[in-house]
Write an enzyme that holds these catalytic residues in place. Structure first.
Site, mmCIF file in Angstrom:
data_model
loop_
_atom_site.group_PDB
_atom_site.id
_atom_site.type_symbol
_atom_site.label_atom_id
_atom_site.label_comp_id
_atom_site.label_asym_id
_atom_site.label_seq_id
_atom_site.Cartn_x
_atom_site.Cartn_y
_atom_site.Cartn_z
ATOM 1 N N LEU A 127 -9.825 -9.424 -9.998
ATOM 2 C CA LEU A 127 -10.692 -8.814 -11.006
ATOM 3 C C LEU A 127 -11.900 -8.186 -10.318
ATOM 4 O O LEU A 127 -12.423 -8.732 -9.342
ATOM 5 C CB LEU A 127 -11.190 -9.880 -11.983
ATOM 6 C CG LEU A 127 -10.235 -10.336 -13.068
ATOM 7 C CD1 LEU A 127 -10.901 -11.430 -13.904
ATOM 8 C CD2 LEU A 127 -9.781 -9.191 -13.955
ATOM 9 N N ILE A 128 -12.361 -7.092 -10.869
ATOM 10 C CA ILE A 128 -13.534 -6.407 -10.290
ATOM 11 C C ILE A 128 -14.810 -7.070 -10.822
ATOM 12 O O ILE A 128 -14.976 -7.213 -12.037
ATOM 13 C CB ILE A 128 -13.517 -4.910 -10.665
ATOM 14 C CG1 ILE A 128 -12.226 -4.240 -10.161
ATOM 15 C CG2 ILE A 128 -14.744 -4.192 -10.115
ATOM 16 C CD1 ILE A 128 -12.015 -4.266 -8.664
ATOM 17 N N GLY A 187 0.780 -1.237 0.000
ATOM 18 C CA GLY A 187 0.000 0.000 0.000
ATOM 19 C C GLY A 187 0.807 1.279 0.000
ATOM 20 O O GLY A 187 0.311 2.325 0.415
ATOM 21 N N SER A 188 2.037 1.232 -0.529
ATOM 22 C CA SER A 188 2.802 2.490 -0.539
ATOM 23 C C SER A 188 2.171 3.502 -1.494
ATOM 24 O O SER A 188 2.194 4.709 -1.237
ATOM 25 C CB SER A 188 4.279 2.252 -0.870
ATOM 26 O OG SER A 188 4.459 1.837 -2.190
ATOM 27 N N ASN A 189 1.572 3.031 -2.570
ATOM 28 C CA ASN A 189 0.862 3.965 -3.463
ATOM 29 C C ASN A 189 -0.368 4.543 -2.775
ATOM 30 O O ASN A 189 -0.655 5.730 -2.922
ATOM 31 C CB ASN A 189 0.447 3.263 -4.765
ATOM 32 C CG ASN A 189 1.561 3.250 -5.791
ATOM 33 O OD1 ASN A 189 1.835 4.261 -6.430
ATOM 34 N ND2 ASN A 189 2.213 2.105 -5.934
ATOM 35 N N LEU A 246 -5.220 -7.065 -6.472
ATOM 36 C CA LEU A 246 -4.906 -8.203 -7.341
ATOM 37 C C LEU A 246 -6.108 -8.976 -7.887
ATOM 38 O O LEU A 246 -5.919 -9.905 -8.669
ATOM 39 C CB LEU A 246 -3.979 -9.174 -6.597
ATOM 40 C CG LEU A 246 -2.622 -8.582 -6.228
ATOM 41 C CD1 LEU A 246 -1.775 -9.604 -5.476
ATOM 42 C CD2 LEU A 246 -1.879 -8.090 -7.462
ATOM 43 N N HIS A 276 -0.512 -0.151 -13.436
ATOM 44 C CA HIS A 276 0.224 -1.388 -13.717
ATOM 45 C C HIS A 276 1.700 -1.032 -13.874
ATOM 46 O O HIS A 276 2.033 -0.057 -14.551
ATOM 47 C CB HIS A 276 -0.315 -2.037 -15.001
ATOM 48 C CG HIS A 276 0.313 -3.357 -15.274
ATOM 49 N ND1 HIS A 276 -0.054 -4.502 -14.591
ATOM 50 C CD2 HIS A 276 1.314 -3.722 -16.113
ATOM 51 C CE1 HIS A 276 0.693 -5.517 -15.015
ATOM 52 N NE2 HIS A 276 1.533 -5.060 -15.941
ATOM 53 N N ASP A 319 -5.834 -5.966 -16.889
ATOM 54 C CA ASP A 319 -4.923 -5.012 -17.544
ATOM 55 C C ASP A 319 -5.313 -4.658 -18.973
ATOM 56 O O ASP A 319 -4.461 -4.313 -19.789
ATOM 57 C CB ASP A 319 -3.479 -5.566 -17.539
ATOM 58 C CG ASP A 319 -3.008 -5.907 -16.144
ATOM 59 O OD1 ASP A 319 -3.364 -5.167 -15.206
ATOM 60 O OD2 ASP A 319 -2.303 -6.919 -15.988
#
Ligand code: GRF
Length: 193
Positions: free
Chosen positions: A90-91, A15-17, A88, A107, A148
């Site tokens: 799929l929605i 979670g650094s982003n 990670l 990505h 992606d």
């Protein structure tokens, strides 16, 4: 009066982003990072969310794919946009349909190359180096039902030098992500909302 757009950040790991995005927007009044959604109860992103004072929502596979738990929660928090930052899974379709063109992902490579199922984490950087690529980079894209494959919104590149290890490349990519992801989110959300 129009309220500011409300953003949910989905993450599965460090979670650094997510942290960078939250810190970038803190106090600006442009948009609100309303909650962090996470599919992994041991993920460090949950610690970061706590330190940042952002509520978090943890869910499992069943909650996500076989119930309306996550969508109901997004609605109850009046979320306008979903940002995937190292998420990670799929929605599922009901969430895609509820947020048309309002779910974006980052990505760590130059799509359409080095994307798709299984292409995440160090695997991406190992593949780029093994193929002898001279450059890599980041891709920010809309999210659809495939890994992606949504429309590309933004790309930035970095050089891959002879002798770079996957860890060295990952560090360069993270720097690009920290620099560009918040500003692309700002542009997109503030222009459209
Ligand atoms: C990032 O490299 C992102 O591009 C990818 O997963 C990584 C997440 O890193 N989708 P972090 O959890 O934000 O540190």
């Amino acid at each position: 009066m129009k309220t500011i757009p409300r953003i949910a950040v989905f993450a599965s790991g460090s979670g650094s982003n997510a942290q960078r995005i939250a810190e970038y927007f803190a106090g600006k009044g442009l948009l609100k990072i309303t909650a962090v959604y996470c599919n992994n109860s041991g993920a460090y992103v949950l610690e970061r969310a706590k330190l940042l004072g952002i509520p978090s929502v943890v869910f499992n596979r069943n909650d996500f794919y076989n119930s309306s738990f996550v969508l109901d929660d997004l609605k109850s928090r009046e979320i306008d946009w979903i940002v995937l930052a190292g998420f990670l899974w799929l929605i599922p379709d009901p969430i895609l349909k509820a947020y048309p063109q309002k779910i974006i992902n980052i990505h760590p490579a130059l799509l359409p190359a080095y994307g798709g199922k299984g292409m995440f984490g160090m695997k991406v950087h190992e593949s780029v180096i093994a193929a002898g690529e001279k450059q890599s980079g980041i891709t920010i894209h809309h999210v659809n039902e495939l890994y992606d494959e949504g429309d590309i919104i933004f790309q930035a590149t970095c050089k891959v030098h002879t002798g770079d290890t996957p860890e060295m490349l990952a560090a360069k990519i993270h720097e690009l992500e920290y620099e560009y992801f918040p500003v692309v989110i700002e542009k997109l959300v503030c222009e459209i909302d």
